[in-house]
Design a protein around this motif. Sequence first.
Motif, short mmCIF file in Angstrom:
data_model
loop_
_atom_site.label_atom_id
_atom_site.label_comp_id
_atom_site.label_asym_id
_atom_site.label_seq_id
_atom_site.Cartn_x
_atom_site.Cartn_y
_atom_site.Cartn_z
N SER A 133 0.82 -1.21 0.00
CA SER A 133 0.00 0.00 0.00
C SER A 133 0.86 1.26 0.00
CB SER A 133 -0.92 0.01 1.23
OG SER A 133 -1.78 -1.11 1.22
N TRP A 134 0.33 2.29 -0.62
CA TRP A 134 0.95 3.61 -0.69
C TRP A 134 -0.08 4.64 -0.24
CZ3 TRP A 134 1.93 -0.47 -3.65
CH2 TRP A 134 3.26 -0.78 -3.98
N TYR A 135 0.38 5.73 0.36
CA TYR A 135 -0.57 6.73 0.88
C TYR A 135 -0.01 8.13 0.67
CZ TYR A 135 -4.41 8.37 3.82
OH TYR A 135 -5.57 8.97 4.27
N ALA A 136 -0.86 9.02 0.17
CA ALA A 136 -0.52 10.44 0.03
C ALA A 136 -1.34 11.24 1.02
CB ALA A 136 -0.78 10.92 -1.40
N VAL A 137 -0.69 11.79 2.02
CA VAL A 137 -1.34 12.66 3.02
C VAL A 137 -1.44 14.08 2.45
CG1 VAL A 137 -1.10 13.72 5.30
CG2 VAL A 137 -0.48 11.31 4.96
N SER A 138 -2.60 14.69 2.57
CA SER A 138 -2.75 16.10 2.19
C SER A 138 -2.60 16.94 3.46
CB SER A 138 -4.13 16.35 1.58
OG SER A 138 -4.19 15.90 0.25
N THR A 139 -1.52 17.71 3.53
CA THR A 139 -1.20 18.41 4.78
C THR A 139 -2.14 19.57 5.09
OG1 THR A 139 0.39 19.88 3.70
CG2 THR A 139 1.23 17.78 4.57
N GLN A 140 -2.84 20.10 4.07
CA GLN A 140 -3.77 21.21 4.28
C GLN A 140 -5.22 20.76 4.17
OE1 GLN A 140 -2.33 24.05 5.26
NE2 GLN A 140 -0.40 22.95 4.99
N ASP A 141 -5.45 19.48 4.42
CA ASP A 141 -6.79 18.90 4.25
C ASP A 141 -7.77 19.44 5.28
OD1 ASP A 141 -8.95 17.14 3.67
OD2 ASP A 141 -7.53 15.62 3.01
N ARG A 142 -8.95 19.88 4.80
CA ARG A 142 -10.02 20.35 5.68
C ARG A 142 -11.27 19.48 5.54
NH1 ARG A 142 -9.70 25.53 7.69
NH2 ARG A 142 -11.92 25.95 7.31
N THR A 143 -11.08 18.30 4.89
CA THR A 143 -12.17 17.34 4.75
C THR A 143 -11.91 16.09 5.59
OG1 THR A 143 -12.66 18.16 2.53
CG2 THR A 143 -13.52 15.98 3.10
N ILE A 144 -10.67 15.61 5.58
CA ILE A 144 -10.21 14.56 6.49
C ILE A 144 -9.02 15.13 7.25
CG2 ILE A 144 -9.23 12.24 6.73
CD1 ILE A 144 -10.64 11.42 4.19
N ASN A 145 -9.04 15.04 8.56
CA ASN A 145 -7.94 15.59 9.36
C ASN A 145 -6.61 14.97 8.93
OD1 ASN A 145 -6.02 15.62 11.74
ND2 ASN A 145 -7.65 16.91 12.53
N PRO A 146 -5.59 15.77 8.62
CA PRO A 146 -4.31 15.22 8.18
C PRO A 146 -3.68 14.24 9.19
CG PRO A 146 -4.39 17.56 7.72
CD PRO A 146 -5.60 17.25 8.54
N ASP A 147 -3.88 14.48 10.48
CA ASP A 147 -3.33 13.56 11.48
C ASP A 147 -4.05 12.21 11.44
OD1 ASP A 147 -1.31 15.18 12.43
OD2 ASP A 147 -2.58 16.11 13.95
N LEU A 148 -5.33 12.22 11.10
CA LEU A 148 -6.05 10.96 10.91
C LEU A 148 -5.49 10.23 9.70
CD1 LEU A 148 -8.26 8.87 11.33
CD2 LEU A 148 -9.88 10.45 10.23
N GLU A 149 -5.19 10.97 8.63
CA GLU A 149 -4.58 10.35 7.45
C GLU A 149 -3.24 9.72 7.81
OE1 GLU A 149 -4.37 13.16 4.24
OE2 GLU A 149 -6.48 13.71 4.42
N ARG A 150 -2.43 10.44 8.60
CA ARG A 150 -1.13 9.91 9.00
C ARG A 150 -1.30 8.65 9.85
NH1 ARG A 150 -0.32 15.75 9.96
NH2 ARG A 150 0.98 16.54 8.25
N PHE A 151 -2.28 8.66 10.74
CA PHE A 151 -2.54 7.49 11.58
C PHE A 151 -2.89 6.28 10.72
CE2 PHE A 151 -5.91 4.82 13.38
CZ PHE A 151 -5.25 4.27 14.47
N MET A 152 -3.79 6.46 9.76
CA MET A 152 -4.21 5.34 8.92
C MET A 152 -3.06 4.84 8.05
SD MET A 152 -8.16 6.37 7.89
CE MET A 152 -7.75 8.00 7.26
N ALA A 153 -2.27 5.76 7.51
CA ALA A 153 -1.13 5.36 6.67
C ALA A 153 -0.10 4.57 7.48
CB ALA A 153 -0.48 6.60 6.07
#
Length: 263
Positions: A204-224
């Motif tokens: 798996s690969w994941y691209a975190v959007s650091t300025q995301d206002r739809t999904i919290n970026p820290d949640l993205e980092r957690f899932m990745a």
Amino acid sequence: MKPHSLCAAVTITMATLITNAAWAQSTTVISATPVHNVVLVHGLYADGSSWAKVIPLLQAKGLHVTAVQNPTTSLDADVAAVNRVLAEQDGPTLLVGHSYAGMVISQAGDNPKVTGLVYIAARAPDAGEDYPALTRKFPVAPASAGLKWSTDSYAKLSESAFVTDFAGDLPKAEAETYYAVQQPMGKAITIAKTTVAAWHDKPSWYAVSTQDRTINPDLERFMAKRMKAQTIEINASHVSLLSQPQEVANLILEAAGQDVSKP
């Protein structure tokens, strides 16, 4: 050598070995299976046109690209739409999902044709996990306040939330264009749970959007991190596939087993 000097030397050596091991683990590159087929899956409040800037970049590298048109009425319906497209692929396939489509590819990724999964600012709950409950462990993303429900149990983002919080780094005129093609979300999606999390078994690969206002970026980092994905961070809103298409394409090309350093 004096006993205390020997002890100090051993301690330093062990610390160096531990540090080097940790660095090696953190920089391990996931092995990608070369593929010819790439299937792109859009998220909520969008349609297949959200991949319009990424598709030509992948095609230019010789990849066979298909963008799924999800009905976004229910998770089952969206997974079925992806599986219909996968059935048409002639061999190993990379599955890419943006936003809510992370759930879709986690479920459909169990298909034997799928050799890898790419998540773009995407949901990635575990099998049976309550995604809304997971989001509540992190600060609320602003876009959720703009969700408007109709009397027939379908929802859309308000124009303000779409332009500001969903696609905030696009020129306003461009964001308004994508707002015009926004698809409504079926209420069934809000309580959907995946029965499979293919990222347990597929690279798996994941691209975190650091300025995301739809999904919290820290949640993205957690899932990745939880899925042990090869992860990059893009200075972008939720729609990095539109505002930073080359960065997104490069990650997909890497996952497809291509050398992105070559022109």
